[in-house]
Design an enzyme around this catalytic site. Structure first.
Site, short mmCIF file in Angstrom:
data_model
loop_
_atom_site.label_atom_id
_atom_site.label_comp_id
_atom_site.label_asym_id
_atom_site.label_seq_id
_atom_site.Cartn_x
_atom_site.Cartn_y
_atom_site.Cartn_z
N ARG A 280 0.87 -1.18 0.00
CA ARG A 280 0.00 0.00 0.00
C ARG A 280 0.90 1.23 0.00
O ARG A 280 1.83 1.31 0.80
CB ARG A 280 -0.91 0.00 1.23
CG ARG A 280 -2.16 0.85 1.08
CD ARG A 280 -2.87 1.02 2.40
NE ARG A 280 -2.18 1.99 3.25
CZ ARG A 280 -1.87 1.77 4.53
NH1 ARG A 280 -2.14 0.62 5.11
NH2 ARG A 280 -1.23 2.69 5.23
N ASN A 296 3.93 0.79 2.50
CA ASN A 296 3.64 -0.20 3.53
C ASN A 296 3.73 -1.59 2.89
O ASN A 296 2.89 -1.95 2.07
CB ASN A 296 2.25 0.01 4.12
CG ASN A 296 2.10 1.39 4.75
OD1 ASN A 296 2.36 1.58 5.90
ND2 ASN A 296 1.68 2.36 3.93
#
Length: 331
Positions: A280, A296
């Site tokens: 992400r 992430n």
């Protein structure tokens, strides 16, 4: 398939990791997989004891004074992990997200979900991440880093190059643990001191007021952007994990050109940071300019987390998402 879900540990994100891991475990069992739970702070957890790992769910503040995690060699000797066909990593922060556990799994020969040791280590380090983003023409906000042991910085440089207000946060970490919005020099020292509890490097970054966006990547494809609207100004730990404190819009109400641009930047960041599988990528849209904040590699994975929201917008429900991540790792 025989799957070991690794969760917990002793980072400040332990509770979030447990929530992700338990949700993943339930979803994979729904898809017919044989799933074992491994808490990297305690070892194998019997199925009858799994729900005791996180009584009451994720609290509004991160846990403190956690016990020492199992030595990595002990994790590698856990039977349920060594015999697994896939290790599903539901770890957040610490050894689980910085590439250490990934390297161990490669040594013991267990395939695992998500990025490898190099990509995990790069993305965990916000300073290195931003240097690579900058060199790859992915816009990112100006920053400086204060380092252990004395965490010194030049206030004049901060005001001239970063500006006020600014964001102070641990350079390696997640879930907005240790984050502060600093409005002037008087607040800066205390913010750096607090953030230094969580890491040996503290990032001081320009604060940009705007729309917070995140783009999930799955199978090398960018998912629809999610817009994050915290109700108290900053998207901190409390806003992330307290029900009702944040509004999420997916797909985000954006012009088609902005959607295409943020997805293109997300894919470029994914590649330049040497990530794989899924991830992400977070952005801020300030005055019609996109800035990449961080990546992430093991994003939150409850049914209401941000990556699953993006997947749901394309018709992929949570059990299917978990199943696809497993099969992707097996390939």
């Amino acid at each position: 398939m025989k799957i070991a879900v690794l969760m917990g540990g002793t980072s400040a994100e332990r509770d979030v990791s447990l929530a992700s891991g338990l949700a993943i475990t339930k979803a994979l069992r729904e898809r017919g997989h044989e799933v074992s739970v491994v808490d990297t702070a305690a070892g194998f957890v019997a199925q009858a004891e799994e729900q005791d790992l996180l009584p009451g769910g994720v609290k509004s503040a991160p846990p403190e004074n956690l016990d020492r995690a199992l030595p990595l060699i002990d994790i590698g000797q856990i039977e349920q992990l060594r015999n697994a066909e896939i290790a599903f990593l539901a770890l957040h922060g610490g050894d689980g997200e910085d590439g250490t556990v990934q390297a161990l799994l490669e040594l013991v020969g267990v395939p695992y979900t998500g990025s490898g040791p190099l990509g995990s280590g790069i993305a965990m380090d916000k300073d290195v991440t931003k240097r690579l983003l900058r060199d790859s023409q992915v816009p990112t906000l100006p920053w400086r880093v204060a380092r252990w042991p004395d965490f010194t910085y030049d206030p004049d440089t901060i005001e001239d190059l970063v500006g006020m207000p600014c964001i102070v946060k641990p350079a390696r970490g997640g879930s907005s643990v240790g984050i502060h919005v600093v409005n002037d020099r008087a607040e800066l020292e205390a913010a750096v001191r607090d953030a230094s509890q969580y890491d040996r490097e503290v990032m001081i970054e320009r604060f940009a007021k705007g729309r917070e966006l995140t783009v999930g990547i799955l199978d090398d494809q960018a998912l629809p952007p999610v817009e994050i609207r915290p109700k108290k100004g900053i998207y901190d730990y409390e806003s992330k994990y307290t029900p009702g404190m944040t509004e999420y819009l997916c797909p985000a109400p954006l012009d088609e050109e902005v959607v295409a641009q943020v997805q293109a930047y997300a894919l470029r960041a994914f590649k330049v940071l040497k990530l794989r599988g899924y991830a992400r990528i977070d952005f801020i849209l300030a005055k019609e300019q996109l800035f990449c904040l961080e990546a992430n590699t093991l994003p939150g994975m409850t049914a209401t987390s941000l990556l699953p929201k993006g997947a749901a917008a394309t018709g992929i429900d949570f059990p299917e998402l978990c199943d696809r991540i497993v099969r992707q790792a097996a390939r």
